[in-house]
Design a protein around this motif. Sequence first.
Motif, mmCIF file in Angstrom:
data_model
loop_
_atom_site.group_PDB
_atom_site.id
_atom_site.type_symbol
_atom_site.label_atom_id
_atom_site.label_comp_id
_atom_site.label_asym_id
_atom_site.label_seq_id
_atom_site.Cartn_x
_atom_site.Cartn_y
_atom_site.Cartn_z
ATOM 1 N N VAL A 80 0.837 -1.199 0.000
ATOM 2 C CA VAL A 80 0.000 0.000 0.000
ATOM 3 C C VAL A 80 0.873 1.251 0.000
ATOM 4 N N ASP A 81 1.946 1.218 0.770
ATOM 5 C CA ASP A 81 2.839 2.386 0.816
ATOM 6 C C ASP A 81 3.486 2.644 -0.541
ATOM 7 N N ASP A 82 3.822 1.575 -1.259
ATOM 8 C CA ASP A 82 4.388 1.741 -2.603
ATOM 9 C C ASP A 82 3.363 2.393 -3.539
ATOM 10 N N LEU A 83 2.130 1.919 -3.482
ATOM 11 C CA LEU A 83 1.076 2.511 -4.303
ATOM 12 C C LEU A 83 0.845 3.971 -3.920
ATOM 13 N N PHE A 84 0.870 4.235 -2.627
ATOM 14 C CA PHE A 84 0.666 5.590 -2.127
ATOM 15 C C PHE A 84 1.732 6.527 -2.692
ATOM 16 N N ARG A 85 2.982 6.105 -2.639
ATOM 17 C CA ARG A 85 4.065 6.949 -3.170
ATOM 18 C C ARG A 85 3.895 7.162 -4.666
ATOM 19 N N ARG A 86 3.461 6.117 -5.379
ATOM 20 C CA ARG A 86 3.230 6.270 -6.814
ATOM 21 C C ARG A 86 2.132 7.301 -7.066
ATOM 22 N N GLY A 87 1.063 7.241 -6.282
ATOM 23 C CA GLY A 87 -0.021 8.199 -6.434
ATOM 24 C C GLY A 87 0.429 9.629 -6.177
ATOM 25 N N VAL A 88 1.272 9.813 -5.155
ATOM 26 C CA VAL A 88 1.799 11.149 -4.862
ATOM 27 C C VAL A 88 2.617 11.669 -6.031
ATOM 28 N N SER A 89 3.423 10.785 -6.625
ATOM 29 C CA SER A 89 4.226 11.179 -7.781
ATOM 30 C C SER A 89 3.333 11.561 -8.962
ATOM 31 N N GLU A 90 2.285 10.783 -9.184
ATOM 32 C CA GLU A 90 1.354 11.091 -10.281
ATOM 33 C C GLU A 90 0.633 12.407 -10.029
ATOM 34 N N MET A 91 0.222 12.631 -8.796
ATOM 35 C CA MET A 91 -0.452 13.883 -8.460
ATOM 36 C C MET A 91 0.490 15.069 -8.664
ATOM 37 N N SER A 92 1.734 14.934 -8.201
ATOM 38 C CA SER A 92 2.710 16.015 -8.354
ATOM 39 C C SER A 92 2.991 16.315 -9.820
ATOM 40 N N GLY A 93 2.897 15.276 -10.655
ATOM 41 C CA GLY A 93 3.106 15.449 -12.089
ATOM 42 C C GLY A 93 1.857 15.868 -12.836
ATOM 43 N N GLU A 94 0.790 16.191 -12.089
ATOM 44 C CA GLU A 94 -0.487 16.637 -12.638
ATOM 45 C C GLU A 94 -1.132 15.584 -13.535
ATOM 46 N N ARG A 95 -0.837 14.315 -13.253
ATOM 47 C CA ARG A 95 -1.501 13.212 -13.948
ATOM 48 C C ARG A 95 -2.675 12.781 -13.050
ATOM 49 N N PHE A 96 -3.678 13.622 -13.028
ATOM 50 C CA PHE A 96 -4.723 13.488 -12.018
ATOM 51 C C PHE A 96 -5.561 12.225 -12.183
ATOM 52 N N SER A 97 -5.886 11.845 -13.412
ATOM 53 C CA SER A 97 -6.679 10.626 -13.613
ATOM 54 C C SER A 97 -5.935 9.407 -13.093
ATOM 55 N N GLU A 98 -4.639 9.352 -13.387
ATOM 56 C CA GLU A 98 -3.837 8.229 -12.904
ATOM 57 C C GLU A 98 -3.749 8.244 -11.384
ATOM 58 N N ALA A 99 -3.530 9.430 -10.820
ATOM 59 C CA ALA A 99 -3.402 9.534 -9.363
ATOM 60 C C ALA A 99 -4.694 9.117 -8.673
ATOM 61 N N ILE A 100 -5.830 9.546 -9.220
ATOM 62 C CA ILE A 100 -7.114 9.174 -8.622
ATOM 63 C C ILE A 100 -7.296 7.661 -8.653
ATOM 64 N N ALA A 101 -6.941 7.040 -9.782
ATOM 65 C CA ALA A 101 -7.052 5.581 -9.879
ATOM 66 C C ALA A 101 -6.134 4.892 -8.872
ATOM 67 N N THR A 102 -4.927 5.418 -8.704
ATOM 68 C CA THR A 102 -3.980 4.817 -7.769
ATOM 69 C C THR A 102 -4.456 4.962 -6.334
ATOM 70 N N PHE A 103 -4.908 6.158 -5.958
ATOM 71 C CA PHE A 103 -5.388 6.353 -4.588
ATOM 72 C C PHE A 103 -6.677 5.572 -4.334
ATOM 73 N N THR A 104 -7.482 5.383 -5.379
ATOM 74 C CA THR A 104 -8.677 4.543 -5.224
ATOM 75 C C THR A 104 -8.274 3.122 -4.885
ATOM 76 N N ARG A 105 -7.229 2.632 -5.519
ATOM 77 C CA ARG A 105 -6.735 1.287 -5.208
ATOM 78 C C ARG A 105 -6.194 1.232 -3.786
ATOM 79 N N VAL A 106 -5.487 2.277 -3.366
ATOM 80 C CA VAL A 106 -5.001 2.343 -1.985
ATOM 81 C C VAL A 106 -6.171 2.240 -1.008
ATOM 82 N N ILE A 107 -7.228 2.979 -1.294
ATOM 83 C CA ILE A 107 -8.404 2.982 -0.419
ATOM 84 C C ILE A 107 -9.071 1.612 -0.401
ATOM 85 N N GLU A 108 -9.134 0.961 -1.559
ATOM 86 C CA GLU A 108 -9.732 -0.374 -1.615
ATOM 87 C C GLU A 108 -8.946 -1.368 -0.766
#
Length: 224
Positions: free
Chosen positions: A101-129
Motif C-alpha cells: 500500500v505504501d508503494d502505491l501511495f508513493r506512486r499516487g503522490v508522484s502522479e499527483m505532483s506530475g499533474e496526472r490526475f486521472s492516474e493519481a485518482i485511480a492509484t489512490f482509489t486502489r489504496v483505499i480499496e
Amino acid sequence: MKLSRASVKKLILVAIALACPVPPMPAAADSPAPTRAQALASLKKPDPQERRRGALELETAGRMDDAPALIAALRDSDDIVRAIAEEALWAVWSRSGEARVDDLFRRGVSEMSGERFSEAIATFTRVIELRPDFAEGWNKRATTYFLAGEYRRSLADCDEVIKRNPNHFGALSGYGQIYLQLDQPDKALEYFRRALEVNPNMDGVQTMIERLEALEARRRQRSI
C-alpha cells in the motif's frame, strides 16, 4: 456571506500552509537509535534539544498511536520542535503499515505532483480499496480531486478523512479551500478556524482567516 468570484479567486491564491524548513539533527555515530518510548519521553524533556530529537525520531519510527503527542508538540515553546512535529505528523499519517500500500501511495503522490490526475485518482482509489482505514489515502485522493476541479468529490473524501483522523489539519484546511471555490466563505472560515485550532502554526491559514474576516467586516459595514 457572499463573495464575488473575483474575491474568491484572490483569496484562493493565498498559500494555505507555508513549508517550515527543518534543520538536520544528526545523531552521534556511535549512539544507537532511540526507541519509540524514548522518543516520546524526549518530547516531554525541559531541554528543547531533547524535544527536537524526540520529534525527529518519531518522524521515522512513529506510529498513529504517537500522533496525539506530536499534535501536542505543535504548541511547543520552541519553534523548531513545532516544525519537526508537523513534519513528523505528515510522515506518520503517510504510513499505512503495509509495504504494498505504501508503494502505491508513493506512486499516487508522484502522479499527483506530475499533474496526472486521472492516474493519481485511480492509484489512490486502489489504496483505499486495499486499506479503507488509511486516512491519508482518502486525503490524497481528496487533494487530487480538488486539483482536478472535482470539488464535491473532494468534499466527500475529506469527510472520510475526518471520520478516521479528526485532527487532520490538512483536510480541515482543505475543506476551507473547497468551500471558497464553491463560494461559501462562511463555511470556509469555519474550517480554517478548526484547522488552526489543531495546528496554530499554519501561517497561510491564519492569513486566509484574517482576509475572510476583513471581507465580512466590510460587507457588514456596507449593510449598515
